[in-house]
Design a protein around this motif. Structure first.
Motif, short mmCIF file in Angstrom:
data_model
loop_
_atom_site.label_atom_id
_atom_site.label_comp_id
_atom_site.label_asym_id
_atom_site.label_seq_id
_atom_site.Cartn_x
_atom_site.Cartn_y
_atom_site.Cartn_z
N ARG A 197 2.05 4.74 -1.77
CA ARG A 197 2.52 3.72 -2.70
C ARG A 197 3.77 3.02 -2.20
O ARG A 197 4.55 3.58 -1.43
CB ARG A 197 2.75 4.34 -4.06
N ASN A 242 -2.40 -5.68 -11.16
CA ASN A 242 -3.80 -5.78 -11.59
C ASN A 242 -4.23 -4.58 -12.43
O ASN A 242 -5.39 -4.44 -12.76
CB ASN A 242 -4.73 -5.97 -10.38
N SER A 243 -3.26 -3.71 -12.79
CA SER A 243 -3.57 -2.59 -13.67
C SER A 243 -2.32 -2.15 -14.43
O SER A 243 -1.20 -2.44 -14.03
CB SER A 243 -4.15 -1.41 -12.90
N TYR A 284 -0.58 0.34 -4.27
CA TYR A 284 -1.25 1.50 -3.66
C TYR A 284 -2.15 1.02 -2.52
O TYR A 284 -2.62 -0.13 -2.53
CB TYR A 284 -2.06 2.26 -4.70
N ASP A 304 -5.18 1.44 -1.91
CA ASP A 304 -6.53 1.05 -2.29
C ASP A 304 -6.60 -0.34 -2.94
O ASP A 304 -7.67 -0.78 -3.36
CB ASP A 304 -7.15 2.09 -3.23
N GLU A 333 -4.84 -1.28 -5.68
CA GLU A 333 -4.30 -1.28 -7.03
C GLU A 333 -2.82 -1.64 -6.99
O GLU A 333 -2.07 -1.16 -6.13
CB GLU A 333 -4.45 0.11 -7.68
N ARG A 342 0.03 -1.62 -9.82
CA ARG A 342 0.24 -1.16 -11.18
C ARG A 342 1.59 -1.62 -11.73
O ARG A 342 2.61 -1.43 -11.10
CB ARG A 342 0.20 0.37 -11.17
#
Length: 157
Positions: A4, A17-18, A92, A94, A96, A98
């Motif tokens: 991260r 996006n989350s 992150y 992947d 994501e 957050r």
């Protein structure tokens, strides 16, 4: 270190996006030291905590995360604050990204023993006079500052 990457008031930060509810705990010992872990993904010292699982409360999340990350069993004693700053995003590997959403509790030790997890390289109780000498992300410093202020009510932000 990979993993991260925290962005805080960074104009070049990616867009979130989350949004995932998370809990952390400021666990203190009888000498006023705070339980911190050195994160394996960033190298920063941080409060133990993490994302809430379906089927648990945020308090249960904090208790579980502290146990998983440090080996310490805790009891929640209060609320430091609610941290939802949209200018703090965590990217992150992947993809994501957050937006921060963390409830930070006060707690004390009721059992267990310090154990390093795969998320940390070190776990120990740290005296507040040492904080300035350690790599600690600004958002964690803010929580530690709010804890040290002994506020009448929780931080709401």
């Amino acid at each position: 270190m990979t993993g991260r990457r925290d962005h805080y008031h960074d104009p070049n930060a990616p867009n979130a996006n989350s949004l995932v509810p998370a809990a952390a705990a400021i666990v203190t010992d009888e000498n006023g030291r705070v339980l911190l872990q050195r994160r394996s993904d960033s190298g920063n010292w941080s409060l133990p905590g993490g994302a809430m699982d379906i089927g648990e409360t945020l308090q249960q999340c904090a208790i579980r995360e502290v146990k998983e990350e440090t080996g310490i069993d805790i009891e929640i004693t209060g609320l430091v604050g609610i941290y939802t700053d949209p200018a703090h995003v965590i990217a992150y590997p992947d993809g994501e990204v957050r937006q921060e959403f963390t409830i930070t509790y006060r707690a004390h030790v009721v059992g267990g023993s310090i154990t390093i997890s795969d998320e940390s390289t070190d776990v120990r109780f740290v005296h507040p006079t040492e904080f300035d000498r350690l790599p600690i992300h600004d958002t964690v410093r803010l929580r530690l500052h709010h804890h040290a202020e002994h506020r009448d009510g929780p931080y709401l932000g």
